[in-house]
Motif scaffolding. Structure first.
Motif, PDB file in Angstrom:
ATOM      1  N   ASP A 136       0.844  -1.201   0.000  1.00 52.51           N
ATOM      2  CA  ASP A 136       0.000   0.000   0.000  1.00 52.51           C
ATOM      3  C   ASP A 136       0.873   1.243   0.000  1.00 52.51           C
ATOM      4  O   ASP A 136       2.091   1.185   0.221  1.00 52.51           O
ATOM      5  CB  ASP A 136      -0.892   0.041   1.258  1.00 52.51           C
ATOM      6  CG  ASP A 136      -2.095  -0.887   1.173  1.00 52.51           C
ATOM      7  OD1 ASP A 136      -2.855  -0.754   0.204  1.00 52.51           O
ATOM      8  OD2 ASP A 136      -2.248  -1.726   2.065  1.00 52.51           O
ATOM      9  N   LYS A 185       4.076   0.938  -2.163  1.00 53.60           N
ATOM     10  CA  LYS A 185       3.523   0.588  -3.472  1.00 53.60           C
ATOM     11  C   LYS A 185       3.976   1.601  -4.521  1.00 53.60           C
ATOM     12  O   LYS A 185       4.356   1.226  -5.633  1.00 53.60           O
ATOM     13  CB  LYS A 185       1.991   0.548  -3.383  1.00 53.60           C
ATOM     14  CG  LYS A 185       1.300   0.222  -4.697  1.00 53.60           C
ATOM     15  CD  LYS A 185      -0.212   0.214  -4.520  1.00 53.60           C
ATOM     16  CE  LYS A 185      -0.939  -0.026  -5.831  1.00 53.60           C
ATOM     17  NZ  LYS A 185      -2.423  -0.006  -5.640  1.00 53.60           N
ATOM     18  N   THR A 227       0.318  -9.022   3.171  1.00 55.32           N
ATOM     19  CA  THR A 227      -0.848  -9.564   2.475  1.00 55.32           C
ATOM     20  C   THR A 227      -0.469 -10.051   1.083  1.00 55.32           C
ATOM     21  O   THR A 227      -0.200  -9.254   0.180  1.00 55.32           O
ATOM     22  CB  THR A 227      -1.965  -8.510   2.372  1.00 55.32           C
ATOM     23  OG1 THR A 227      -2.230  -7.976   3.680  1.00 55.32           O
ATOM     24  CG2 THR A 227      -3.231  -9.120   1.819  1.00 55.32           C
ATOM     25  N   GLU A 259      -2.138 -11.498  -1.352  1.00 56.99           N
ATOM     26  CA  GLU A 259      -3.032 -11.181  -2.467  1.00 56.99           C
ATOM     27  C   GLU A 259      -2.740  -9.785  -3.030  1.00 56.99           C
ATOM     28  O   GLU A 259      -2.729  -9.588  -4.252  1.00 56.99           O
ATOM     29  CB  GLU A 259      -4.497 -11.270  -2.024  1.00 56.99           C
ATOM     30  CG  GLU A 259      -4.969 -12.674  -1.679  1.00 56.99           C
ATOM     31  CD  GLU A 259      -4.478 -13.139  -0.307  1.00 56.99           C
ATOM     32  OE1 GLU A 259      -3.969 -12.288   0.481  1.00 56.99           O
ATOM     33  OE2 GLU A 259      -4.601 -14.346  -0.019  1.00 56.99           O
ATOM     34  N   LYS A 260      -2.504  -8.817  -2.150  1.00 55.30           N
ATOM     35  CA  LYS A 260      -2.161  -7.468  -2.608  1.00 55.30           C
ATOM     36  C   LYS A 260      -0.860  -7.472  -3.396  1.00 55.30           C
ATOM     37  O   LYS A 260      -0.750  -6.851  -4.456  1.00 55.30           O
ATOM     38  CB  LYS A 260      -2.031  -6.520  -1.409  1.00 55.30           C
ATOM     39  CG  LYS A 260      -3.329  -6.059  -0.796  1.00 55.30           C
ATOM     40  CD  LYS A 260      -3.041  -5.031   0.297  1.00 55.30           C
ATOM     41  CE  LYS A 260      -4.318  -4.533   0.946  1.00 55.30           C
ATOM     42  NZ  LYS A 260      -4.026  -3.526   2.011  1.00 55.30           N
ATOM     43  N   GLN A 285       0.582  -9.898  -5.016  1.00 56.28           N
ATOM     44  CA  GLN A 285       0.450 -10.581  -6.302  1.00 56.28           C
ATOM     45  C   GLN A 285      -0.237  -9.689  -7.330  1.00 56.28           C
ATOM     46  O   GLN A 285       0.172  -9.650  -8.504  1.00 56.28           O
ATOM     47  CB  GLN A 285      -0.321 -11.886  -6.123  1.00 56.28           C
ATOM     48  CG  GLN A 285       0.457 -12.948  -5.363  1.00 56.28           C
ATOM     49  CD  GLN A 285      -0.365 -14.169  -5.026  1.00 56.28           C
ATOM     50  OE1 GLN A 285      -1.601 -14.100  -4.881  1.00 56.28           O
ATOM     51  NE2 GLN A 285       0.292 -15.313  -4.870  1.00 56.28           N
ATOM     52  N   ALA A 286      -1.258  -8.945  -6.898  1.00 55.68           N
ATOM     53  CA  ALA A 286      -1.950  -8.034  -7.816  1.00 55.68           C
ATOM     54  C   ALA A 286      -1.033  -6.900  -8.267  1.00 55.68           C
ATOM     55  O   ALA A 286      -1.010  -6.529  -9.445  1.00 55.68           O
ATOM     56  CB  ALA A 286      -3.199  -7.471  -7.134  1.00 55.68           C
ATOM     57  N   ILE A 287      -0.266  -6.348  -7.329  1.00 52.84           N
ATOM     58  CA  ILE A 287       0.672  -5.271  -7.665  1.00 52.84           C
ATOM     59  C   ILE A 287       1.760  -5.785  -8.586  1.00 52.84           C
ATOM     60  O   ILE A 287       2.141  -5.125  -9.568  1.00 52.84           O
ATOM     61  CB  ILE A 287       1.274  -4.670  -6.374  1.00 52.84           C
ATOM     62  CG1 ILE A 287       0.192  -3.967  -5.565  1.00 52.84           C
ATOM     63  CG2 ILE A 287       2.411  -3.696  -6.703  1.00 52.84           C
ATOM     64  CD1 ILE A 287       0.629  -3.601  -4.148  1.00 52.84           C
ATOM     65  N   GLU A 313       1.657  -8.251 -10.717  1.00 55.17           N
ATOM     66  CA  GLU A 313       1.111  -8.465 -12.058  1.00 55.17           C
ATOM     67  C   GLU A 313       0.992  -7.147 -12.814  1.00 55.17           C
ATOM     68  O   GLU A 313       1.345  -7.063 -14.002  1.00 55.17           O
ATOM     69  CB  GLU A 313      -0.264  -9.141 -11.950  1.00 55.17           C
ATOM     70  CG  GLU A 313      -0.891  -9.450 -13.289  1.00 55.17           C
ATOM     71  CD  GLU A 313      -2.250 -10.117 -13.145  1.00 55.17           C
ATOM     72  OE1 GLU A 313      -3.030 -10.056 -14.119  1.00 55.17           O
ATOM     73  OE2 GLU A 313      -2.527 -10.671 -12.066  1.00 55.17           O
ATOM     74  N   GLU A 314       0.540  -6.096 -12.131  1.00 55.84           N
ATOM     75  CA  GLU A 314       0.384  -4.796 -12.788  1.00 55.84           C
ATOM     76  C   GLU A 314       1.735  -4.184 -13.145  1.00 55.84           C
ATOM     77  O   GLU A 314       1.901  -3.591 -14.213  1.00 55.84           O
ATOM     78  CB  GLU A 314      -0.411  -3.846 -11.885  1.00 55.84           C
ATOM     79  CG  GLU A 314      -0.762  -2.541 -12.560  1.00 55.84           C
ATOM     80  CD  GLU A 314      -1.627  -1.636 -11.700  1.00 55.84           C
ATOM     81  OE1 GLU A 314      -1.855  -0.482 -12.116  1.00 55.84           O
ATOM     82  OE2 GLU A 314      -2.051  -2.082 -10.609  1.00 55.84           O
ATOM     83  N   ARG A 354       3.121  -5.978 -16.160  1.00 56.49           N
ATOM     84  CA  ARG A 354       2.359  -5.662 -17.366  1.00 56.49           C
ATOM     85  C   ARG A 354       2.652  -4.252 -17.873  1.00 56.49           C
ATOM     86  O   ARG A 354       2.767  -4.024 -19.081  1.00 56.49           O
ATOM     87  CB  ARG A 354       0.859  -5.804 -17.075  1.00 56.49           C
ATOM     88  CG  ARG A 354      -0.011  -5.623 -18.333  1.00 56.49           C
ATOM     89  CD  ARG A 354      -1.483  -5.773 -18.030  1.00 56.49           C
ATOM     90  NE  ARG A 354      -1.989  -4.653 -17.240  1.00 56.49           N
ATOM     91  CZ  ARG A 354      -2.338  -4.733 -15.973  1.00 56.49           C
ATOM     92  NH1 ARG A 354      -2.237  -5.883 -15.323  1.00 56.49           N
ATOM     93  NH2 ARG A 354      -2.797  -3.674 -15.337  1.00 56.49           N
TER      94      ARG A 354
END
Length: 304
Positions: free
Chosen positions: A54, A58, A77, A79-80, A82-84, A86-87, A90
């Motif tokens: 966060d 982040k 966390t 899940e957070k 992994q999402a960051i 991936e972004e 990308r």
């Protein structure tokens, strides 16, 4: 007496001149691109960011990836992260490694060391931290477990620096950014534990900077006053910077010295606050103001 007054006046003028020169540096770096785009990448292939799930962490993760570094994201966390990750992959093309770790615990550093093994780490951002409450309050009414805060705000900085610094020393280059707070620049009653923990980060960082500056390593402590993040309940007022704004500006100042507020606006705030005499700052009237009017102001700012 005349000679003494003249000498005192000359010293005062010299101090003012030094401050003016430093402020001019901030102005120049704030509005000019003084660092080559390859500077951060020249430190090493990887950047490690704690508290990357966060806010400021982040933002540093994305910005350092945009500068061409691969990034290691460390936070609690999964899940957070992994999402960051991936972004970042990308949008920037940089490689990302995720390490799940709870910095309120003391038994996580062997695992982190294993995950960092073999990486050429050029940048470390010690960002992870806890604020018991954004609202002022007396120490005995501070919510949460004090030992968790000490592990998160203090132990994390020491342990992560130990893990990374030895490899930077062997390569004779590297950058360590330790995120402290404006609350570290003088004791802040009603934020006593947080202020003290960030004062440790401030003092530790400045001492290390002297120890390792001749070995090609930049160690800088940042002391911002108000950044809009989940920890500050997305505070919204005129002096508050977003995490992205703060991070982009702070990276312009990595060569300015061992300490910086990280942004020009907060440097000005620091200068103003430094002019307030201690007898006023620590007076009963000031403390009552913090508990009443300032608390109400924070509630309004958060709700907006």
């Amino acid at each position: 007496m005349e000679k003494f007054l003249i000498s005192a006046g000359l010293v005062l003028c010299l101090v003012c001149l030094v401050k003016c020169v430093r402020f001019s540096q901030y102005l120049f770096l704030r509005f000019c691109k003084a660092l080559p785009s390859s500077f951060l990448r020249s430190m090493g292939q990887w950047a490690v960011i704690t508290g990357a799930g966060d806010g400021i962490g982040k933002a540093y993760s994305f910005e350092l990836a945009r500068h061409g570094l691969n990034v290691v994201l460390i936070s609690r966390t999964l899940e957070k992260l992994q999402a960051i990750a991936e972004e970042i992959e990308r949008t920037t093309g940089s490689r990302v490694k995720v390490v799940q770790a709870d910095f309120t615990r003391e038994d996580i550093y062997d695992h982190i060391k294993e995950q960092l093994e073999g990486l050429e780490i050029g940048v470390l951002v010690n960002n992870v931290g806890m604020l018991p409450s954004i609202f002022p309050g007396h120490f005995l009414s501070t919510p949460g477990e004090s030992q968790n805060l000490i592990h998160c705000n203090i132990t994390s900085v020491v342990k992560m620096t130990q893990l990374v610094l030895k490899h930077m020393e062997s390569r004779r280059k590297g950058l360590i950014l330790n995120i402290s707070s404006g609350a570290a620049l003088r004791p802040w009653p009603l934020y006593s534990l947080y202020s003290a923990s960030k004062a440790f980060v401030y003092t530790f960082s400045k001492a290390l900077s002297v120890e390792y500056r001749d070995k090609g390593i930049i160690i800088q402590v940042l002391t911002p006053y108000s950044i809009s993040t989940p920890m500050t309940k997305y505070l919204n007022n005129r002096i508050t910077k977003t995490a992205d704004e703060f991070v982009k500006e702070s990276l312009k100042y990595v060569t300015i010295g061992a300490e910086t507020c990280g942004c020009l606006a907060h440097e000005i705030i620091a200068i103003i606050l430094n002019q307030i005499p201690s007898r006023i700052f620590y007076s009963s009237t000031a403390q009552r103001f913090l508990l009443a009017q300032y608390t109400d102001y924070l509630k309004r700012s958060i709700s907006n």
